[in-house]
Design a protein around this motif. Structure first.
Motif, mmCIF file in Angstrom:
data_model
loop_
_atom_site.group_PDB
_atom_site.id
_atom_site.type_symbol
_atom_site.label_atom_id
_atom_site.label_comp_id
_atom_site.label_asym_id
_atom_site.label_seq_id
_atom_site.Cartn_x
_atom_site.Cartn_y
_atom_site.Cartn_z
ATOM 1 N N HIS A 193 0.827 -1.205 0.000
ATOM 2 C CA HIS A 193 0.000 0.000 0.000
ATOM 3 C C HIS A 193 0.864 1.258 0.000
ATOM 4 C CE1 HIS A 193 -3.068 2.823 1.193
ATOM 5 N NE2 HIS A 193 -2.334 3.172 2.220
ATOM 6 N N ALA B 239 0.007 3.876 -3.313
ATOM 7 C CA ALA B 239 -0.678 5.158 -3.173
ATOM 8 C C ALA B 239 0.146 6.322 -3.731
ATOM 9 C CB ALA B 239 -1.064 5.386 -1.717
ATOM 10 N N MET C 227 -0.508 8.383 -7.404
ATOM 11 C CA MET C 227 -0.675 9.843 -7.309
ATOM 12 C C MET C 227 0.277 10.548 -8.273
ATOM 13 S SD MET C 227 -3.016 11.203 -5.745
ATOM 14 C CE MET C 227 -2.582 12.917 -5.795
ATOM 15 N N VAL D 240 -4.102 26.479 -2.774
ATOM 16 C CA VAL D 240 -5.146 26.557 -1.746
ATOM 17 C C VAL D 240 -5.812 25.194 -1.598
ATOM 18 C CG1 VAL D 240 -7.308 27.665 -1.101
ATOM 19 C CG2 VAL D 240 -5.526 29.002 -2.198
ATOM 20 N N ALA D 241 -6.087 24.541 -2.736
ATOM 21 C CA ALA D 241 -6.732 23.226 -2.690
ATOM 22 C C ALA D 241 -5.846 22.230 -1.948
ATOM 23 C CB ALA D 241 -7.025 22.738 -4.101
ATOM 24 N N ILE E 165 -3.502 22.813 0.343
ATOM 25 C CA ILE E 165 -3.462 23.093 1.787
ATOM 26 C C ILE E 165 -4.742 22.581 2.440
ATOM 27 C CG2 ILE E 165 -3.414 24.919 3.509
ATOM 28 C CD1 ILE E 165 -1.828 26.579 1.562
ATOM 29 N N THR E 166 -5.874 22.772 1.734
ATOM 30 C CA THR E 166 -7.143 22.291 2.278
ATOM 31 C C THR E 166 -7.104 20.782 2.469
ATOM 32 O OG1 THR E 166 -8.181 24.069 1.028
ATOM 33 C CG2 THR E 166 -9.636 22.405 1.950
ATOM 34 N N VAL E 167 -6.654 20.071 1.426
ATOM 35 C CA VAL E 167 -6.600 18.615 1.527
ATOM 36 C C VAL E 167 -5.671 18.196 2.666
ATOM 37 C CG1 VAL E 167 -5.836 16.531 0.345
ATOM 38 C CG2 VAL E 167 -7.194 18.215 -0.882
ATOM 39 N N THR F 176 -4.882 19.804 5.348
ATOM 40 C CA THR F 176 -5.534 20.046 6.634
ATOM 41 C C THR F 176 -6.514 18.935 6.977
ATOM 42 O OG1 THR F 176 -5.482 22.372 6.131
ATOM 43 C CG2 THR F 176 -6.948 21.700 7.880
ATOM 44 N N PHE F 177 -7.303 18.544 5.967
ATOM 45 C CA PHE F 177 -8.379 17.604 6.258
ATOM 46 C C PHE F 177 -7.867 16.196 6.519
ATOM 47 C CE2 PHE F 177 -12.647 19.556 5.287
ATOM 48 C CZ PHE F 177 -12.190 20.848 5.401
ATOM 49 N N VAL F 178 -6.658 15.887 6.067
ATOM 50 C CA VAL F 178 -6.149 14.562 6.394
ATOM 51 C C VAL F 178 -5.256 14.595 7.627
ATOM 52 C CG1 VAL F 178 -6.326 13.642 4.058
ATOM 53 C CG2 VAL F 178 -4.225 14.760 4.777
ATOM 54 N N ILE G 36 -5.458 17.474 10.545
ATOM 55 C CA ILE G 36 -5.918 18.042 11.821
ATOM 56 C C ILE G 36 -7.431 18.152 11.917
ATOM 57 C CG2 ILE G 36 -3.810 19.274 12.452
ATOM 58 C CD1 ILE G 36 -4.942 21.776 11.179
ATOM 59 N N THR G 37 -8.160 17.337 11.152
ATOM 60 C CA THR G 37 -9.608 17.401 11.262
ATOM 61 C C THR G 37 -10.135 16.410 12.301
ATOM 62 O OG1 THR G 37 -9.799 18.146 9.014
ATOM 63 C CG2 THR G 37 -11.752 17.204 9.985
ATOM 64 N N TRP G 38 -9.577 15.214 12.293
ATOM 65 C CA TRP G 38 -9.946 14.258 13.347
ATOM 66 C C TRP G 38 -8.934 14.409 14.464
ATOM 67 C CZ3 TRP G 38 -14.387 11.647 13.376
ATOM 68 C CH2 TRP G 38 -15.091 11.579 12.160
ATOM 69 N N ILE G 39 -9.447 14.547 15.666
ATOM 70 C CA ILE G 39 -8.533 14.837 16.767
ATOM 71 C C ILE G 39 -8.467 13.667 17.726
ATOM 72 C CG2 ILE G 39 -8.168 16.345 18.730
ATOM 73 C CD1 ILE G 39 -9.881 18.347 16.772
#
Lengths: 209, 111, 622
Positions: free
Chosen positions: B54, B58, B62, B97-98, B100-102, B104-106, B108-111
């Motif tokens: 894996h 991945a 990409m 920007v896209a 940085i968004t991605v 962030t979401f992988v 510091i979104t789940w804590i």
């Protein structure tokens, strides 16, 4: 001063009709800016999908690796990639002032796009029967939002290109509609760009687990 | 607005030249299409052949996707042509920007 | 062809504004609509301050207080500050770069009407079961629990007006890149144009995140999705991130044009070239760039972990550097200048200490560890009102006085203007300075009342008195506007006498084609350069010729109105109302048919022929 309504022959047709008038230049640049914004839009949807991938209420719900099928994704990918090439052919004939051929290639593009959309509808229907719904889990909501937004873009692109074709069928090419065709083809390529990331990030990585 | 019409003395020669140039460019487009299909095939094959780890698959697919998108942008969407400096600036800004968004979401979104 | 020669009837004027694609008239529409929502938001602010003037007050109930508070924030940011900034961008930017119009006149009008109908839709909530009450940030953990339709009005209203803003942003980007007059290089653009450019880029990249966030919220609330439902695997932090990825750049979207307006005013009334022009441009771009790197400083207490908090803290503090560059440049512009203290200049001078105070508390908030103390207290309220009122609102008031003659051809009364200024400035500091201390004493934000004997009574009373000072100041401004327009004393091209950029080289208000001949720009402050050589007009860059202009259109109104109708259908669809779905389809139908009409009908615009100008010069002009 050249007017946008002027009739052209292949001799007088400018080499870059998509940027030959001020209106065309504005349209061209504005559309690229719009695509920059769309990048952020899809970025946010990808981010949401990645955060919510496989987040389901309990183990009775299917996960990414249980759902995705390679054959279907591969077929859809080939259809959309090929439609990108056919729209390049259409723009090639646009630059050569060959309206009939441009229309023909655009028609092929539209057919390929419609086939892609058909596959996607079939796929969604299949997932719903497997218990993977928009309302069943956060994973489902995120999946259908991301892939559905892309599908919506495909559907809009089809309508757009079709209406351009019908609208200009009798008029032929001029400097008023050439930039419109060009911009629509840019949009179509952008849809393809997004799909490249969808089949990689959503489907292939989903299958890997 | 002035019309950017070629001012060659012999319009026929000019037309032939442009035809040839367009045809040549179309050849590049077909080549890049072939490469894109090739990259897609590799990506699917790597996933289909289940022997790889894996951690290899991945990032590798990409990378293939990024290369393929560069072909789309620079050849199919003509970003390699002159006059695309501003579109490049804005597309890549949007992409940052896209990204940085991605990121962030992988992270510091789940804590 | 002259616009000022003939008087039109009232109905014809209304129709003219409904169909206009002229950036100057759209600017006036933005000013009126934004001004109206500013008054509404101001009224809501006064209600808040009345309620909080004394402890245990029952002027409004707790639920109504939440609605007023939410609508105050939402209205002020989205429906007042944004459109007022667009008003000045429309009024000034095309003139400053020497263009005859914006790049997409039709879309310009569409952007305005989308914003307008979105704003009206949002405010319809007051009469239809209650306004949104989850705060202007509408955190998902609150919105998922909201049981009235208020939040749905927020979602759909902002979605519609957000599309309008995005369209406006793209329009100005293309206008500034493609439509500059001969000789107007990037590094000769006035600072207001530069800041509008960077602001438009921020709009382009920030609003899609809001669009997605609002979509997710809409799917959850209206269509049964589970993005924010933790039991189904959802996560409410997603909304917080999406909102602030939009929301922090939004703050810069507001403040950068404010900086731009002040830069124009400082240079004009110091009668000196702006000090450090290139460093100003650099700082503007840098602020825009850093604006995207700092959003999570709104979320320090979420628990993102020490590394994330540290990164965002440092990035936030870095913004102080380009902002500091700007502050010093403004001070040096004034230094040694021949300063004229007009009303706009008073606002500009007062802005510096006010905004610096807001910036300093910003740095305090940026210290993540300390922020745990400030978070959700009145200290934060004081901080952002210092930057937004002390920065943006002062700039909007200054801009109103400064650009009024260019927009309407009359000069606002200076005495009344100065009274407005002093009342507003004193009221502003009375209201918000004390709130820093209230916050440090522990008063939480967003509470509808508080108990006596905590040491908060005096502070809150002072704060409420200050709010009324600002209210009176705005009323005097309105009186000033009415008086000025009734007297209708017309002014010439350059009413301030010291105009530097192109807009002051043409009549006030300009003819609808702006420039009969495009001007030749020979450097920064092009009009000033010509004046220094003893000329009163710009040197033309082209011979007199035909001018191409766009046709007016009513379709922007119908496109936006269709979405307005459709939003009601979507909103009541969840209640199982029979009429909801048909209304949704009718609304979408209106929009789609209007869009189809637009694409099917050829719209080539029209030409003003040069013979018309020649006739006009022979005495056609009254």
């Amino acid at each position: 001063m050249a007017s946008v309504q002027e009739k052209f022959t292949e001799m007088t047709w400018p080499s870059s009709p998509e940027k030959a008038t001020l209106e065309a230049k504005n349209k061209f640049l504005g559309f690229w800016f719009f695509l920059g914004g769309e990048t952020v839009l899809f970025g946010s949807l990808f981010a949401t999908y990645l955060a919510l991938k496989d987040k389901v209420p309990d183990s009775s719900h299917p996960l990414a690796k249980d759902l995705y099928s390679m054959d279907l994704t591969f077929a859809a990918t080939m259809l959309l990639l090929t439609s990108s090439l056919t729209s390049v052919y259409a723009m090639y004939h646009m630059k050569n002032f060959n309206f009939q051929r441009m229309q023909a290639w655009l028609l092929i593009t539209v057919l390929l796009g419609a086939a892609f959309l058909g596959l996607e509808i079939y796929e969604f229907n299949h997932y719903v029967h497997e218990g993977h719904k928009f309302t069943s889990s956060a994973f489902g909501s995120a999946f259908y939002s991301l892939v559905g937004f892309h599908g919506g873009h495909v559907a809009f692109g089809l309508l757009w290109i079709l209406s351009l074709m019908v609208r200009n069928a009798k008029r032929g090419l001029d400097l008023y509609n050439a930039p419109k065709f060009y911009v629509a083809s840019l949009y179509w390529h952008f849809i393809d760009v997004v799909w490249v990331f969808i089949f990689t990030v959503v489907y292939l990585m989903g299958m890997v687990g | 607005m002035e019309n950017l019409r070629p001012n060659s003395a012999n319009p026929k020669a000019d037309l032939n030249y442009r035809r040839k140039k367009n045809a040549e460019e179309m050849r590049y487009q077909v080549v890049s299409f072939a490469l894109m299909i090739f990259l897609t095939l590799i990506a699917f094959a790597v996933v289909h052949f289940e022997g790889f780890s894996h951690w290899f698959v991945a990032p590798f697919i990409m990378l293939l996707a990024v290369v393929q998108v560069i072909f789309q942008l620079y050849y199919f969407m003509h970003m390699s042509h002159k006059g695309h400096e501003t579109p490049q600036l804005f597309l890549f800004s949007g992409l940052s920007v896209a990204l940085i968004t991605v990121l962030t979401f992988v992270t510091i979104t789940w804590i | 062809m002259s616009t000022y020669a003939h008087k039109k009837g009232f109905g014809a004027t209304i129709w003219d504004y409904l169909t206009t694609v002229d950036h100057k008239k759209i600017g006036i529409l933005y000013l009126m609509a934004g001004g109206f929502f500013f008054l509404v938001g101001g009224l809501e602010a006064l209600f808040i301050r009345v309620q909080l003037a004394v402890p245990n007050n029952d002027f409004v109930s707790a639920g109504l207080y939440n609605e007023i508070l939410t609508m105050h924030g939402t209205t002020m940011i989205f429906l007042a500050a944004m459109p007022l900034i667009f008003a000045f961008m429309n009024a000034a930017v095309p003139l400053q770069i020497g263009a005859r119009d914006v790049a997409f006149p039709f879309l310009n009008s569409l952007g305005f009407w989308l914003f307008f109908f979105g704003g009206v839709f949002l405010n319809c909530s007051w009469f239809l079961g209650g306004a949104p009450d989850a705060g202007w940030t509408s955190y998902a953990s609150l919105t998922m629990e909201a049981h009235t339709h208020g939040v749905d009005f927020y979602i759909l209203g902002l979605q519609i007006s957000g599309i309008g803003t995005l369209i406006g942003g793209i329009n100005f980007l293309v206008t500034i890149v493609n439509m500059r007059a001969p000789g107007m290089t990037y590094m000769r653009m006035p600072l207001f144009t530069w800041s509008s450019f960077v602001t438009s880029a921020l709009i382009l990249f920030a609003f899609p995140a809001l669009t997605v966030g609002l979509f997710l919220l809409m799917f959850d609330r209206l269509f049964g999705a589970n993005f924010f439902d933790v039991a189904a695997g959802g996560n409410t932090i997603i909304w917080e991130h999406l909102f602030w990825i939009f929301g922090h750049p939004e703050v810069y979207i507001l403040i950068l044009p404010a900086f731009g307006i002040f830069s124009e005013i400082f240079a004009t009334f110091s009668r000196k070239r702006l000090f450090g022009y290139s460093s100003m441009v650099f700082a503007t771009v840098l602020i825009g760039f850093l604006g995207f790197m700092v959003w999570a400083h709104h979320m320090f207490t979420v628990g993102m972990g020490p590394i994330a908090n540290a990164i965002f803290a440092v990035a936030t503090m870095a913004i102080a550097v380009p902002t500091g560059i700007k502050i010093f440049n403004w001070l040096f512009t004034m230094w040694g200048g021949n300063i004229k203290f007009t009303t706009p200049m008073l606002y500009a001078v007062a802005f510096i200490p006010s905004f610096v105070a807001g910036g300093v508390t910003g740095i305090m908030n940026a210290v993540a560890a300390a922020d745990y103390q400030y978070h959700d207290s009145y200290f934060v309220v004081a901080h952002f009102h210092y930057v937004i009122v002390g920065g943006v609102v002062l700039a909007l008031l200054a801009g109103t006085h400064y650009y009024w003659p260019k927009m309407f051809g009359t000069l606002l009364n200076e005495t009344l203007g100065k009274i407005t200024f002093w009342l507003f400035l004193i009221g502003f500091h009375l209201t918000f300075f004390i709130q820093h201390f209230l916050g440090l004493m522990g008063m939480p934000r967003r509470v509808f009342t508080y108990l006596p004997n905590q040491g908060w009574e005096t502070g809150n009373l002072i704060s409420s008195i200050g709010a009324f000072f600002m209210g009176i100041a705005v009323i005097i401004l309105l009186i000033n506007v009415v008086m000025t327009q009734v007297k209708n004393v017309r002014v010439g091209n350059d009413p301030w006498g010291d105009g530097r950029s192109l807009e002051w080289a043409i009549p006030s208000p300009p003819p609808f084609y702006n420039f009969k001949q495009l001007p030749l720009v020979r450097g920064l402050d092009p009009f000033w350069i010509e004046k220094m050589e003893g000329k009163t007009e710009m040197t033309p860059a082209e011979p007199l010729g035909d001018i191409h202009m766009p046709n007016p259109s009513f379709l922007p109104v119908t496109i936006s109105f269709g979405l307005f109708v459709a939003a009601f259908g979507a909103l009541y669809h969840v209640d199982g109302k029979d009429w909801a779905l048909p209304v949704l389809f009718v609304g979408m139908g209106i929009t789609l048919i209007s869009m189809l009409l637009r694409s099917v009908k050829d719209d080539h615009g029209f030409h003003i022929h040069k013979e018309d100008f020649e006739n006009e010069d022979k005495g056609g002009r009254a």
